[in-house]
Design a protein around this motif. Structure first.
Motif, PDB file in Angstrom:
ATOM      1  N   VAL A  28       9.939 141.994 -49.438  1.00 50.56           N
ATOM      2  CA  VAL A  28       9.149 142.836 -48.535  1.00 50.56           C
ATOM      3  C   VAL A  28       9.103 142.223 -47.143  1.00 50.56           C
ATOM      4  CG1 VAL A  28       6.844 143.769 -48.107  1.00 50.56           C
ATOM      5  CG2 VAL A  28       7.787 143.808 -50.416  1.00 50.56           C
ATOM      6  N   LEU A  29       8.851 140.927 -47.052  1.00 50.72           N
ATOM      7  CA  LEU A  29       8.781 140.264 -45.749  1.00 50.72           C
ATOM      8  C   LEU A  29      10.135 140.275 -45.046  1.00 50.72           C
ATOM      9  CD1 LEU A  29       6.369 137.338 -46.632  1.00 50.72           C
ATOM     10  CD2 LEU A  29       5.850 139.399 -45.321  1.00 50.72           C
ATOM     11  N   ASN A  30      11.237 140.166 -45.799  1.00 53.95           N
ATOM     12  CA  ASN A  30      12.561 140.271 -45.184  1.00 53.95           C
ATOM     13  C   ASN A  30      12.810 141.681 -44.653  1.00 53.95           C
ATOM     14  OD1 ASN A  30      13.355 137.610 -45.470  1.00 53.95           O
ATOM     15  ND2 ASN A  30      14.276 137.961 -47.474  1.00 53.95           N
ATOM     16  N   PHE A  31      12.255 142.679 -45.302  1.00 54.39           N
ATOM     17  CA  PHE A  31      12.374 144.046 -44.799  1.00 54.39           C
ATOM     18  C   PHE A  31      11.631 144.188 -43.474  1.00 54.39           C
ATOM     19  CE2 PHE A  31      10.424 148.328 -44.583  1.00 54.39           C
ATOM     20  CZ  PHE A  31      11.576 149.065 -44.370  1.00 54.39           C
ATOM     21  N   LEU A  32      10.503 143.513 -43.337  1.00 54.16           N
ATOM     22  CA  LEU A  32       9.702 143.609 -42.116  1.00 54.16           C
ATOM     23  C   LEU A  32      10.225 142.714 -40.989  1.00 54.16           C
ATOM     24  CD1 LEU A  32       6.165 143.614 -43.763  1.00 54.16           C
ATOM     25  CD2 LEU A  32       7.420 145.577 -42.849  1.00 54.16           C
ATOM     26  N   ASP A  33      11.111 141.778 -41.293  1.00 51.45           N
ATOM     27  CA  ASP A  33      11.635 140.837 -40.303  1.00 51.45           C
ATOM     28  C   ASP A  33      12.855 141.443 -39.620  1.00 51.45           C
ATOM     29  OD1 ASP A  33      12.262 138.653 -38.784  1.00 51.45           O
ATOM     30  OD2 ASP A  33      12.785 137.349 -40.473  1.00 51.45           O
ATOM     31  N   LEU A  35      14.105 141.064 -36.650  1.00 50.26           N
ATOM     32  CA  LEU A  35      14.911 140.206 -35.786  1.00 50.26           C
ATOM     33  C   LEU A  35      15.450 138.974 -36.496  1.00 50.26           C
ATOM     34  CD1 LEU A  35      12.678 140.435 -32.585  1.00 50.26           C
ATOM     35  CD2 LEU A  35      14.715 141.764 -33.151  1.00 50.26           C
ATOM     36  N   GLY A  36      15.161 138.836 -37.776  1.00 54.34           N
ATOM     37  CA  GLY A  36      15.608 137.662 -38.523  1.00 54.34           C
ATOM     38  C   GLY A  36      16.491 138.056 -39.685  1.00 54.34           C
ATOM     39  N   THR A  37      16.023 137.787 -40.881  1.00 51.13           N
ATOM     40  CA  THR A  37      16.800 138.046 -42.103  1.00 51.13           C
ATOM     41  C   THR A  37      16.495 139.441 -42.653  1.00 51.13           C
ATOM     42  OG1 THR A  37      15.062 137.010 -43.399  1.00 51.13           O
ATOM     43  CG2 THR A  37      16.908 135.614 -42.734  1.00 51.13           C
ATOM     44  N   TRP A  38      16.683 140.448 -41.823  1.00 50.26           N
ATOM     45  CA  TRP A  38      16.309 141.812 -42.190  1.00 50.26           C
ATOM     46  C   TRP A  38      17.087 142.293 -43.409  1.00 50.26           C
ATOM     47  CZ3 TRP A  38      18.499 146.981 -40.977  1.00 50.26           C
ATOM     48  CH2 TRP A  38      17.605 148.004 -41.298  1.00 50.26           C
ATOM     49  N   ASP A  39      16.345 142.855 -44.356  1.00 51.78           N
ATOM     50  CA  ASP A  39      16.922 143.411 -45.585  1.00 51.78           C
ATOM     51  C   ASP A  39      16.550 144.891 -45.641  1.00 51.78           C
ATOM     52  OD1 ASP A  39      17.691 144.152 -48.118  1.00 51.78           O
ATOM     53  OD2 ASP A  39      16.434 142.700 -49.164  1.00 51.78           O
ATOM     54  N   PRO A  40      17.483 145.792 -45.349  1.00 51.89           N
ATOM     55  CA  PRO A  40      17.151 147.218 -45.274  1.00 51.89           C
ATOM     56  C   PRO A  40      17.014 147.914 -46.622  1.00 51.89           C
ATOM     57  CG  PRO A  40      19.476 146.920 -44.857  1.00 51.89           C
ATOM     58  CD  PRO A  40      18.880 145.533 -45.006  1.00 51.89           C
ATOM     59  N   SER A  41      17.178 147.206 -47.729  1.00 49.73           N
ATOM     60  CA  SER A  41      17.220 147.867 -49.039  1.00 49.73           C
ATOM     61  C   SER A  41      15.927 148.605 -49.382  1.00 49.73           C
ATOM     62  CB  SER A  41      17.573 146.864 -50.136  1.00 49.73           C
ATOM     63  OG  SER A  41      16.596 145.853 -50.218  1.00 49.73           O
ATOM     64  N   LEU A  42      14.787 148.117 -48.911  1.00 51.49           N
ATOM     65  CA  LEU A  42      13.538 148.809 -49.225  1.00 51.49           C
ATOM     66  C   LEU A  42      13.425 150.155 -48.508  1.00 51.49           C
ATOM     67  CD1 LEU A  42      10.863 145.991 -49.510  1.00 51.49           C
ATOM     68  CD2 LEU A  42      12.173 147.122 -51.286  1.00 51.49           C
ATOM     69  N   GLY A  96       2.027 143.123 -44.063  1.00 52.51           N
ATOM     70  CA  GLY A  96       2.930 142.241 -43.339  1.00 52.51           C
ATOM     71  C   GLY A  96       2.593 140.773 -43.517  1.00 52.51           C
ATOM     72  N   LEU A  97       1.312 140.438 -43.567  1.00 53.19           N
ATOM     73  CA  LEU A  97       0.910 139.041 -43.729  1.00 53.19           C
ATOM     74  C   LEU A  97       1.124 138.547 -45.157  1.00 53.19           C
ATOM     75  CD1 LEU A  97      -2.405 138.976 -41.662  1.00 53.19           C
ATOM     76  CD2 LEU A  97      -0.222 137.911 -41.060  1.00 53.19           C
ATOM     77  N   GLY A  98       0.797 139.381 -46.117  1.00 56.69           N
ATOM     78  CA  GLY A  98       0.862 138.944 -47.513  1.00 56.69           C
ATOM     79  C   GLY A  98       2.145 139.292 -48.229  1.00 56.69           C
ATOM     80  N   GLY A  99       2.860 140.296 -47.727  1.00 56.78           N
ATOM     81  CA  GLY A  99       4.067 140.739 -48.410  1.00 56.78           C
ATOM     82  C   GLY A  99       3.780 141.634 -49.603  1.00 56.78           C
ATOM     83  N   PHE A 100       2.536 142.031 -49.760  1.00 54.87           N
ATOM     84  CA  PHE A 100       2.135 142.882 -50.883  1.00 54.87           C
ATOM     85  C   PHE A 100       1.396 144.104 -50.379  1.00 54.87           C
ATOM     86  CE2 PHE A 100       1.862 138.703 -53.169  1.00 54.87           C
ATOM     87  CZ  PHE A 100       2.783 138.975 -54.158  1.00 54.87           C
ATOM     88  N   PRO A 102      -1.119 147.155 -52.643  1.00 57.29           N
ATOM     89  CA  PRO A 102      -1.880 147.061 -53.903  1.00 57.29           C
ATOM     90  C   PRO A 102      -1.079 147.202 -55.192  1.00 57.29           C
ATOM     91  CG  PRO A 102      -3.114 148.312 -52.288  1.00 57.29           C
ATOM     92  CD  PRO A 102      -1.771 148.054 -51.681  1.00 57.29           C
ATOM     93  N   GLY A 103      -0.251 148.205 -55.322  1.00 56.00           N
ATOM     94  CA  GLY A 103       0.495 148.394 -56.566  1.00 56.00           C
ATOM     95  C   GLY A 103       1.419 147.227 -56.883  1.00 56.00           C
ATOM     96  N   PRO A 104       2.286 146.850 -55.937  1.00 54.79           N
ATOM     97  CA  PRO A 104       3.146 145.702 -56.197  1.00 54.79           C
ATOM     98  C   PRO A 104       2.383 144.398 -56.415  1.00 54.79           C
ATOM     99  CG  PRO A 104       4.070 147.017 -54.444  1.00 54.79           C
ATOM    100  CD  PRO A 104       2.711 147.582 -54.742  1.00 54.79           C
ATOM    101  N   ALA A 105       1.229 144.232 -55.792  1.00 57.59           N
ATOM    102  CA  ALA A 105       0.440 143.013 -56.005  1.00 57.59           C
ATOM    103  C   ALA A 105      -0.042 142.933 -57.448  1.00 57.59           C
ATOM    104  CB  ALA A 105      -0.745 142.964 -55.039  1.00 57.59           C
TER     105      ALA A 105
END
Length: 143
Positions: A28-33, A35-42, A96-100, A102-105
């Motif tokens: 999740v955090l890579n999806f939100l990044d 400018l860095g290690t962006w992962d578009p899969s989500l 964005g801060l936690g990477g979660f 509610p459901g996934p958490a």
């Protein structure tokens, strides 16, 4: 019967979260990044969910009533107010801060993800505080 339907739907939702990677905060955090290690899969997960919901709502709302309830309970308000803007902003910041969210958490906690054990209590605390603030506003408006 309703309990079994809800249990099956919850299990299906949880399995979908695990398979899609939504229960992994790093993904999740890579999806939100951006400018860095962006992962578009989500984005594909979200797109699939949007298409499924779009089609599903059109099919289901053609029915006179839901299968497991006596009537549909759709929102009556359509105006955009501060709650509609501030609530999602707080949700997004927490996501964005936690990477979660509610459901996934909840799913991640059952899989032993230690970050979920920090996220979930703070999420419930935030929900409790939001309820207190809302009740005080209602009481002040009624007085």
């Amino acid at each position: 019967m309703s309990f079994l339907v809800n249990l099956a739907l919850g299990l299906l939702f949880g399995i979908g979260l695990v398979v899609s990677g939504m229960s992994d905060p790093a993904k999740v955090l890579n999806f939100l990044d951006l400018l860095g290690t962006w992962d578009p899969s989500l984005a594909f997960v979200m797109g699939g969910a949007v298409v499924t919901a779009f089609i599903g709502y059109r099919i289901v709302l053609r029915r006179p009533k839901p299968v497991a309830a006596s009537a549909f309970h759709l929102p009556a308000k359509t105006d955009i107010d501060s709650k509609v803007l501030v609530g999602p902003a707080i949700f997004g910041i927490g996501w964005g801060l936690g990477g979660f969210c509610p459901g996934p958490a909840l799913t991640a906690a059952t899989l032993g993800a230690t970050g979920a054990y920090v996220f979930l209590p703070t999420m419930f605390l935030g929900m409790w505080l939001a309820r207190i603030v809302a009740n005080r506003k209602l009481a002040a408006a009624a007085a």
